[in-house]
Write a protein that holds these residues in place. Structure first.
Motif, PDB file in Angstrom:
ATOM      1  N   ASN A  66     -10.818 -12.513   1.066  1.00  0.00           N
ATOM      2  CA  ASN A  66     -10.009 -13.575   1.678  1.00  0.00           C
ATOM      3  C   ASN A  66     -10.848 -14.815   1.974  1.00  0.00           C
ATOM      4  O   ASN A  66     -10.558 -15.554   2.922  1.00  0.00           O
ATOM      5  N   PHE A  67     -11.880 -15.072   1.153  1.00  0.00           N
ATOM      6  CA  PHE A  67     -12.793 -16.172   1.463  1.00  0.00           C
ATOM      7  C   PHE A  67     -12.128 -17.531   1.329  1.00  0.00           C
ATOM      8  O   PHE A  67     -12.579 -18.505   1.928  1.00  0.00           O
ATOM      9  N   ASN A  68     -11.045 -17.640   0.564  1.00  0.00           N
ATOM     10  CA  ASN A  68     -10.369 -18.930   0.417  1.00  0.00           C
ATOM     11  C   ASN A  68      -9.465 -19.266   1.595  1.00  0.00           C
ATOM     12  O   ASN A  68      -8.894 -20.359   1.625  1.00  0.00           O
ATOM     13  N   GLN A  69      -9.315 -18.349   2.533  1.00  0.00           N
ATOM     14  CA  GLN A  69      -8.422 -18.591   3.662  1.00  0.00           C
ATOM     15  C   GLN A  69      -9.102 -19.321   4.815  1.00  0.00           C
ATOM     16  O   GLN A  69      -8.435 -19.689   5.785  1.00  0.00           O
ATOM     17  N   VAL A 247      -7.676 -23.014   0.758  1.00  0.00           N
ATOM     18  CA  VAL A 247      -6.270 -23.210   0.402  1.00  0.00           C
ATOM     19  C   VAL A 247      -5.611 -24.296   1.243  1.00  0.00           C
ATOM     20  O   VAL A 247      -4.587 -24.853   0.844  1.00  0.00           O
ATOM     21  N   LEU A 248      -6.176 -24.619   2.406  1.00  0.00           N
ATOM     22  CA  LEU A 248      -5.610 -25.661   3.264  1.00  0.00           C
ATOM     23  C   LEU A 248      -6.361 -26.984   3.147  1.00  0.00           C
ATOM     24  O   LEU A 248      -6.233 -27.842   4.028  1.00  0.00           O
ATOM     25  N   GLN A 249      -7.123 -27.147   2.086  1.00  0.00           N
ATOM     26  CA  GLN A 249      -7.850 -28.394   1.886  1.00  0.00           C
ATOM     27  C   GLN A 249      -6.858 -29.552   1.683  1.00  0.00           C
ATOM     28  O   GLN A 249      -5.960 -29.466   0.839  1.00  0.00           O
ATOM     29  N   ARG A 254      -1.031 -33.331   1.369  1.00  0.00           N
ATOM     30  CA  ARG A 254      -0.097 -32.626   0.490  1.00  0.00           C
ATOM     31  C   ARG A 254       1.291 -32.504   1.117  1.00  0.00           C
ATOM     32  O   ARG A 254       2.303 -32.566   0.429  1.00  0.00           O
ATOM     33  N   ILE A 255       1.319 -32.307   2.443  1.00  0.00           N
ATOM     34  CA  ILE A 255       2.615 -32.206   3.125  1.00  0.00           C
ATOM     35  C   ILE A 255       3.326 -33.554   3.119  1.00  0.00           C
ATOM     36  O   ILE A 255       4.549 -33.632   2.920  1.00  0.00           O
TER      37      ILE A 255
END
Length: 258
Positions: A66-69, A247-249, A254-255
Motif C-alpha cells: 500500500n505504498f502509493n496510499q 494516489v492523492l498527488q 484534479r477535483i
C-alpha cells in the motif's frame, strides 16, 4: 435450421439422482465444517517476542503493498526505518540465531501443531470426497440427469459429461459424476449462507488458506528462517521505493477540474 437433440429420460432421475447428490454434498459440507472445528487444537498463547517478530514483518508487507496510499516522504521514513532494522535483525525473536540454520521443525511444538492442523484439515476434505466418489460411481455411473438451458462450447464436454462415453451428445447434457463436481466447487454461497463466511466447508478457501502463509496466525512456517524473510522483505521495500506515486498527488487541482 439446427436440429434439436432430444433424449428420453425418466423424470424420476431428478428425485433419485440429482436431489440425493445435492443433499448429500450439502450435508457433507456441514459435517466437514463441524468435524474440522472439533479436530482443531486450541491455539496456544504466543510469546511476546514471537508475536512482535511476526507483526513487524507484516508491517513491512503492508507498507510494500500500500505504498502509493501515503506521501513519498512518509513512505521514505517508514521504509528507511524498517529496512535498517530488518538488516540489523532488530525484530528477531532470537538475535543470536542469526546466520544459523533453522531448527528442525519436528522439534518445534508450534510447528508440530501447525502441521497437525493442516493434516487434520486435509483428512477432513479427502475422506468425504473419496467416499462420495465411490458412492456415485457405484450407484449413479453413466446416467445423464439434466440439460443446461444455455449453450456451451465443446471445451465443456469433458467437464460436464464425465462417465458418459458418447461423442455426439450435446455438450449441454450433464452426467451424474459431473453434477458431483459442479456441486463440489459451486456450493460456496450455500455454505456461506448456512455456516457464515468463516466456515471450513468451502474447500477452495481452505486450500488457498493453506497455500497462503500470511493468512494464518503464524506466518513463519516450519523450517523457515525469519532472518532470511526479513532480508527478502527489506530488498522488496528497496525495489518499490523507486516506483512511488501518491494516489492523492495534486488532488485539489484534479477535483477542481471535474
Amino acid at each position: 435450421m439446427a436440429q434439436i437433440q432430444m433424449i428420453l429420460r425418466d423424470p424420476q432421475l431428478f428425485y433419485w439422482i440429482l436431489f440425493p447428490i445435492t443433499i448429500v454434498m450439502v450435508l457433507t459440507g456441514v459435517l466437514r465444517h463441524y468435524a474440522t472445528v472439533l479436530m482443531q487444537s486450541d491455539p496456544k498463547k504466543q510469546d511476546l517476542k514471537a508475536l512482535r517478530e511476526q507483526r513487524n514483518l507484516l508491517h513491512g508487507v503492508n507498507l510494500r503493498q500500500n505504498f502509493n496510499q501515503i506521501p513519498l516522504n512518509s513512505f521514505t521514513c517508514r521504509k528507511t526505518h524498517l529496512v535498517s532494522t530488518y538488516l540489523q535483525g532488530g525484530y528477531l525473536k532470537d538475535p543470536d540465531s542469526k546466520g544459523k540454520p533453522p531448527a528442525n521443525p519436528m522439534t518445534d511444538p508450534a510447528g508440530m501443531d501447525q502441521m497437525m492442523n493442516m493434516l487434520k484439515g486435509n483428512m477432513a476434505m479427502m475422506v468425504p470426497q473419496t467416499l462420495i466418489m465411490g458412492w456415485i460411481n457405484a450407484f449413479f455411473s453413466g446416467f445423464v440427469i439434466m440439460k443446461l438451458p444455455f449453450p456451451l462450447t465443446i471445451r465443456f464436454k469433458s467437464m460436464l459429461q464425465s462417465g458418459v462415453g458418447t461423442r455426439d451428445l450435446d455438450v449441454r447434457w450433464v452426467s451424474s459424476l459431473s453434477w458431483y463436481f459442479l456441486n463440489l466447487f459451486g456450493l460456496r454461497s450455500v455454505f456461506t449462507l448456512i455456516l457464515g463466511n468463516e466456515n471450513a466447508a468451502d474447500q477452495m478457501a481452505s486450500q488457498m488458506q493453506q497455500m497462503n502463509p500470511t493468512a494464518s496466525a503464524n506466518i513463519f512456517g516450519p523450517g523457515q528462517d525469519p532472518n532470511k524473510m526479513f532480508l527478502a522483505e527489506a530488498e522488496n521495500l528497496e525495489v518499490v521505493g523507486g516506483q512511488h506515486h501518491w494516489v492523492l498527488q495534486d488532488i485539489e487541482a484534479r477535483i477542481l477540474k471535474i
